[in-house]
Design a protein around this motif. Structure first.
Motif, PDB file in Angstrom:
ATOM      1  N   GLN A 302      40.670  34.532  50.893  1.00  0.00           N
ATOM      2  CA  GLN A 302      40.510  35.814  50.187  1.00  0.00           C
ATOM      3  C   GLN A 302      40.268  35.496  48.705  1.00  0.00           C
ATOM      4  O   GLN A 302      40.718  34.469  48.210  1.00  0.00           O
ATOM      5  CB  GLN A 302      41.782  36.665  50.287  1.00  0.00           C
ATOM      6  N   GLY A 303      39.629  36.414  48.018  1.00  0.00           N
ATOM      7  CA  GLY A 303      39.453  36.266  46.562  1.00  0.00           C
ATOM      8  C   GLY A 303      38.722  34.983  46.222  1.00  0.00           C
ATOM      9  O   GLY A 303      37.738  34.587  46.860  1.00  0.00           O
ATOM     10  N   THR A 304      39.247  34.310  45.207  1.00  0.00           N
ATOM     11  CA  THR A 304      38.643  33.057  44.757  1.00  0.00           C
ATOM     12  C   THR A 304      38.603  32.025  45.876  1.00  0.00           C
ATOM     13  O   THR A 304      37.634  31.269  46.017  1.00  0.00           O
ATOM     14  CB  THR A 304      39.455  32.533  43.554  1.00  0.00           C
ATOM     15  N   ALA A 305      39.649  31.998  46.683  1.00  0.00           N
ATOM     16  CA  ALA A 305      39.695  31.025  47.778  1.00  0.00           C
ATOM     17  C   ALA A 305      38.549  31.271  48.755  1.00  0.00           C
ATOM     18  O   ALA A 305      37.999  30.328  49.326  1.00  0.00           O
ATOM     19  CB  ALA A 305      41.047  31.106  48.494  1.00  0.00           C
ATOM     20  N   SER A 349      43.622  28.335  50.495  1.00  0.00           N
ATOM     21  CA  SER A 349      44.552  29.185  49.747  1.00  0.00           C
ATOM     22  C   SER A 349      45.262  28.382  48.671  1.00  0.00           C
ATOM     23  O   SER A 349      45.744  27.279  48.928  1.00  0.00           O
ATOM     24  CB  SER A 349      45.585  29.774  50.720  1.00  0.00           C
ATOM     25  N   GLN A 350      45.329  28.936  47.477  1.00  0.00           N
ATOM     26  CA  GLN A 350      46.106  28.288  46.422  1.00  0.00           C
ATOM     27  C   GLN A 350      47.582  28.345  46.775  1.00  0.00           C
ATOM     28  O   GLN A 350      48.260  27.332  46.849  1.00  0.00           O
ATOM     29  CB  GLN A 350      45.838  29.006  45.090  1.00  0.00           C
ATOM     30  N   SER A 351      48.056  29.555  47.026  1.00  0.00           N
ATOM     31  CA  SER A 351      49.501  29.756  47.206  1.00  0.00           C
ATOM     32  C   SER A 351      50.004  29.315  48.567  1.00  0.00           C
ATOM     33  O   SER A 351      51.164  28.950  48.717  1.00  0.00           O
ATOM     34  CB  SER A 351      49.820  31.242  47.030  1.00  0.00           C
ATOM     35  N   GLY A 352      49.129  29.415  49.575  1.00  0.00           N
ATOM     36  CA  GLY A 352      49.595  29.163  50.939  1.00  0.00           C
ATOM     37  C   GLY A 352      50.435  30.303  51.472  1.00  0.00           C
ATOM     38  O   GLY A 352      51.097  30.162  52.498  1.00  0.00           O
ATOM     39  N   THR A 354      49.189  33.889  51.077  1.00  0.00           N
ATOM     40  CA  THR A 354      48.406  35.125  51.162  1.00  0.00           C
ATOM     41  C   THR A 354      48.473  35.711  52.579  1.00  0.00           C
ATOM     42  O   THR A 354      48.070  35.054  53.549  1.00  0.00           O
ATOM     43  CB  THR A 354      46.945  34.832  50.753  1.00  0.00           C
ATOM     44  N   VAL A 400      46.960  34.486  36.616  1.00  0.00           N
ATOM     45  CA  VAL A 400      46.599  35.246  37.820  1.00  0.00           C
ATOM     46  C   VAL A 400      45.145  34.954  38.223  1.00  0.00           C
ATOM     47  O   VAL A 400      44.825  34.846  39.401  1.00  0.00           O
ATOM     48  CB  VAL A 400      46.863  36.752  37.608  1.00  0.00           C
ATOM     49  N   SER A 402      42.451  32.719  39.135  1.00  0.00           N
ATOM     50  CA  SER A 402      42.460  31.336  39.615  1.00  0.00           C
ATOM     51  C   SER A 402      41.296  30.540  39.023  1.00  0.00           C
ATOM     52  O   SER A 402      40.155  31.000  39.029  1.00  0.00           O
ATOM     53  CB  SER A 402      42.344  31.388  41.144  1.00  0.00           C
ATOM     54  N   GLN A 409      39.842  23.408  45.363  1.00  0.00           N
ATOM     55  CA  GLN A 409      39.464  23.786  46.734  1.00  0.00           C
ATOM     56  C   GLN A 409      38.063  23.277  47.066  1.00  0.00           C
ATOM     57  O   GLN A 409      37.824  22.720  48.142  1.00  0.00           O
ATOM     58  CB  GLN A 409      39.518  25.319  46.883  1.00  0.00           C
ATOM     59  N   ALA A 603      48.177  40.779  41.247  1.00  0.00           N
ATOM     60  CA  ALA A 603      49.282  39.833  41.416  1.00  0.00           C
ATOM     61  C   ALA A 603      48.665  38.552  41.922  1.00  0.00           C
ATOM     62  O   ALA A 603      47.608  38.563  42.554  1.00  0.00           O
ATOM     63  CB  ALA A 603      50.277  40.360  42.423  1.00  0.00           C
ATOM     64  N   LYS A 604      49.315  37.447  41.621  1.00  0.00           N
ATOM     65  CA  LYS A 604      48.712  36.176  41.992  1.00  0.00           C
ATOM     66  C   LYS A 604      48.843  35.887  43.480  1.00  0.00           C
ATOM     67  O   LYS A 604      47.925  35.395  44.112  1.00  0.00           O
ATOM     68  CB  LYS A 604      49.353  35.045  41.190  1.00  0.00           C
ATOM     69  N   VAL A 606      49.404  37.438  46.999  1.00  0.00           N
ATOM     70  CA  VAL A 606      49.380  38.760  47.636  1.00  0.00           C
ATOM     71  C   VAL A 606      49.930  38.630  49.055  1.00  0.00           C
ATOM     72  O   VAL A 606      49.221  38.254  49.981  1.00  0.00           O
ATOM     73  CB  VAL A 606      47.954  39.348  47.616  1.00  0.00           C
TER      74      VAL A 606
HETATM   75  C1  G6P Z   1      44.922  37.172  44.872  1.00  0.00           C
HETATM   76  C2  G6P Z   1      44.743  36.489  43.538  1.00  0.00           C
HETATM   77  C3  G6P Z   1      43.444  35.694  43.542  1.00  0.00           C
HETATM   78  C4  G6P Z   1      43.424  34.715  44.706  1.00  0.00           C
HETATM   79  C5  G6P Z   1      43.655  35.434  46.042  1.00  0.00           C
HETATM   80  C6  G6P Z   1      43.888  34.449  47.166  1.00  0.00           C
HETATM   81  O1  G6P Z   1      43.993  38.177  45.027  1.00  0.00           O
HETATM   82  O2  G6P Z   1      44.720  37.428  42.484  1.00  0.00           O
HETATM   83  O3  G6P Z   1      43.346  34.957  42.334  1.00  0.00           O
HETATM   84  O4  G6P Z   1      42.202  34.060  44.733  1.00  0.00           O
HETATM   85  O5  G6P Z   1      44.832  36.241  45.954  1.00  0.00           O
HETATM   86  O6  G6P Z   1      45.058  33.713  46.886  1.00  0.00           O
HETATM   87  P1  G6P Z   1      45.399  32.328  47.519  1.00  0.00           P
HETATM   88  O7  G6P Z   1      46.776  31.999  47.004  1.00  0.00           O
HETATM   89  O8  G6P Z   1      45.380  32.520  49.004  1.00  0.00           O
HETATM   90  O9  G6P Z   1      44.380  31.355  47.073  1.00  0.00           O
END
Ligand code: G6P
Length: 609
Positions: A302-305, A349-352, A354, A400, A402, A409, A603-604, A606
């Protein structure tokens, strides 16, 4: 998405809680609240806005003493941004306070039942329902009441609960949303993320779904919501304090943009065998035999990922010759996806954490795919739930928007595609020379960062414009999408990113005198075609900002502004082309006076679908 910190120990915890929750503000920042127990009474203070507002309020009232407490920063899901909707929420019977991250999906049904029993609600939140339910089920033991309540709810939660009747006890639990217990010396700090723990202890226990932990200053007990005991290993947090501090930078986003060369050097360290043209990815080793049989790759994010995943698609098809798709995890999850034999699903995913990506990962696994993770946060839910994977190793990302995670990635996806390619048909020379080029990317990014003043000047020129286009082709179509996303999320300027060819199918109607159109126009297979698209924009009065390859002086004839990037093979060009776009977005937000690291409504992490 919502941050939680909770404490039980021997010292007054207000300052520790505030310090911790400030480190989690990237998870949400529309309101905050803190509760402690003192002399057998729970006191709650809440404030709309940033944690700083809560801090001011606490200071003006002389603070909240107490050696057991919890604090929360909110990203609103149910109910508007008001003090009443801010956490902690209390019950109206026993004296219970709850903070929660996630969504209780059946809250409306439970609320109706509780109202019938006479409970009066003061907020619109699902969390207050949970607090009331725990109170309703309380029969003298908080741990049992929490377990019983969680057996009734569906949805996602990370919660921390305190109760006036058991003033030395903290009960925490998770399902779907992250939570860990930091183990200190006679004290425990529970948090959504290690960033709130690391300045006190580096030892932590990661909770699994349906775990409930009862904690006192003397120890803890972990069980499931069905009260089955669980044993957990306390492990070392892989986090350094200086990685999460701002240092001399004004914003985390700027720090993270400038950290990209260092971050990528870390991503690459020990993973290249240039002589044999091999990429060494320990995280794939156990599944190598299955992976080489892959017939299809499904990239999810999702998003940047997702934008990184889209570039991954090109990489897999180009370098590994495996059919690949990339799509919104949220759409994949619900569209009855067809997973054929030997499909590898890659969660990016950055956060792992989402929720959309996690749900898609579960769906892909259920349908028989082998699941890989391209994830930054070590030990995150996705990292634990994938069969294999490759960590980004870019360090904690706090802004927030990325940035360094994106290049991480893309770099990791490049390495994985090469890992496959080398095992299929790429010779040592092909991979060897590409590895050599990849290895030089950090130095080349450093060079681009040196043009910061120029990027700022160019951005200043267009800062009053409310509509921007970002256009690219091939590998840099996703880069254009990412450039547009960066600009809109932090500067609130309307921006659209798309394949340059698509512009003439509709969006061209938007172009008017002076409208900025950012073209990624590096040398590559489609350079001439991009030039034609540039002409189409200019013919309609649009102003072209071109990201072009060093040495391409001809482009100056067609573009109002040119930002150069060093020459690299086309498949590596997104790693460079994105950098000036990140810098533009950053400068635009600063010039417009916005809070770069805490853009409105975002939010960073989600953790709701
Ligand atoms: C949110 C953040 C984005 C990020 C996306 C996916 O929307 O605001 O910056 O790219 O989630 O997050 P992830 O942690 O899965 O890469």
């Amino acid at each position: 998405m919502c941050g939680i910190v909770a404490y039980v120990g021997k010292k007054n915890c207000q300052n520790l809680l505030i310090e911790g929750i400030k480190r989690l503000e990237y998870r949400g920042y529309d309101s905050a609240g803190l509760a402690t127990i003192h002399n057998g009474k729970i006191r709650i203070v809440r404030a709309v806005g940033r944690v700083a507002n809560l801090e001011d309020k606490l200071e003006s009232m002389g603070g909240l003493p107490g050696t057991v407490g919890l604090v929360h920063t909110r990203w609103a899901t149910h109910g508007g941004v008001t003090e009443f909707n801010a956490h902690p929420h209390a019950d109206d019977k026993v004296g219970i306070a709850v903070v929660h991250n996630g969504i209780i999906e059946n809250y409306a049904t439970i609320k109706t039942l509780l109202e019938e029993k006479g409970h009066k609600f003061s907020s619109q939140t699902d969390t207050e329902v949970l607090a009331m339910l725990i109170g309703e089920l309380y029969e003298g033991d908080l741990e049992s009441a929490v377990q019983a309540a969680l057996r009734e709810v569906t949805g996602a939660y990370a919660i921390a609960v305190i109760c006036e009747k058991e003033p030395g006890v903290l009960v925490v639990a998770r399902k779907g949303s992250p939570l860990m217990v930091g183990v200190g010396n006679g004290e425990y700090i529970v948090a959504s993320d290690g960033a709130a723990i690391i300045s006190h202890t580096s030892q932590a226990m990661m909770l699994d779904d349906y775990n409930v932990v009862k904690i006192t200053a003397d120890g803890f007990r972990t069980s499931t919501i069905h009260n089955v005991p669980v044993t957990h290993k306390v492990q070392q947090l892989e986090l350094e304090l200086d990685e999460i501090e701002l240092g001399s930078f004004q914003h985390y986003m700027r720090k993270e943009i400038f950290e990209q060369p260092k971050a990528l050097r870390n991503t690459f360290r020990g993973r290249f065998n240039a002589e044999e043209g091999k990429v060494i990815l320990g995280g794939l080793a156990d599944h190598a035999k299955e992976l080489v049989k892959a017939k299809r790759i499904a990239l999810l994010g999702q998003g940047t990922a997702l934008h990184a995943a889209m570039i991954g698609r090109y990489l897999f098809e180009d370098l590994a010759k495996i059919p690949a798709t990339s799509e919104f995890a949220s759409e994949f999850r619900y569209r009855n996806p067809i997973i054929e034999e030997n499909t590898v699903a890659i969660a990016v995913s950055q956060s792992g954490e989402t929720a959309d990506t996690l749900a898609a990962l579960h769906e892909a696994k259920d349908r028989g795919a082998l699941a890989l993770g391209v994830i930054n946060v070590v030990g995150s839910t996705m990292a634990r739930e994938t069969d294999a994977g490759v960590y980004l190793r870019v360090g904690p990302e706090i802004g927030v928007a990325s940035t360094k995670a994106f290049v991480g990635q893309v770099a990791v996806l490049t390495m994985i595609a090469m890992w496959f390619g080398r095992r299929r048909f790429m010779g040592a020379n092909d991979t060897g020379s590409l590895l050599h080029q990849l290895n030089q990317i950090p130095d080349k990014i450093e060079k681009i960062l040196g043009y910061d003043d120029l990027v700022k000047k160019v951005t200043e020129r267009y800062i009053e414009r409310e509509n921007w286009l970002f256009l690219g082709r091939g590998y840099n179509y996703p880069t254009a999408m990412e450039g547009a996303l960066k600009l809109k999320e932090i500067s609130y300027i309307h921006a659209e990113g798309m394949p340059a060819a698509e512009m003439k199918h509709g969006p061209i109607a938007l172009i008017n005198e002076g409208m900025p159109a950012v073209f990624i126009a590096n040398q590559g297979k489609q350079y001439e075609k991009v030039m034609s698209n540039i002409q189409e924009v200019r013919a309609r009065g649009g102003h072209v900002i071109a990201v072009a390859t060093e040495g391409d002086t001809a482009i100056k004839r067609y573009a109002e502004d040119v930002l150069y990037i060093p020459d690299v093979p086309e498949c590596l060009s997104p790693l460079l082309a994105v950098v000036p776009l990140q810098m533009m977005a950053y400068h635009a937000a600063v010039l417009r006076g916005h809070d770069v690291d805490k853009p409105r409504n975002l939010a960073k992490s989600v953790t709701v679908e």
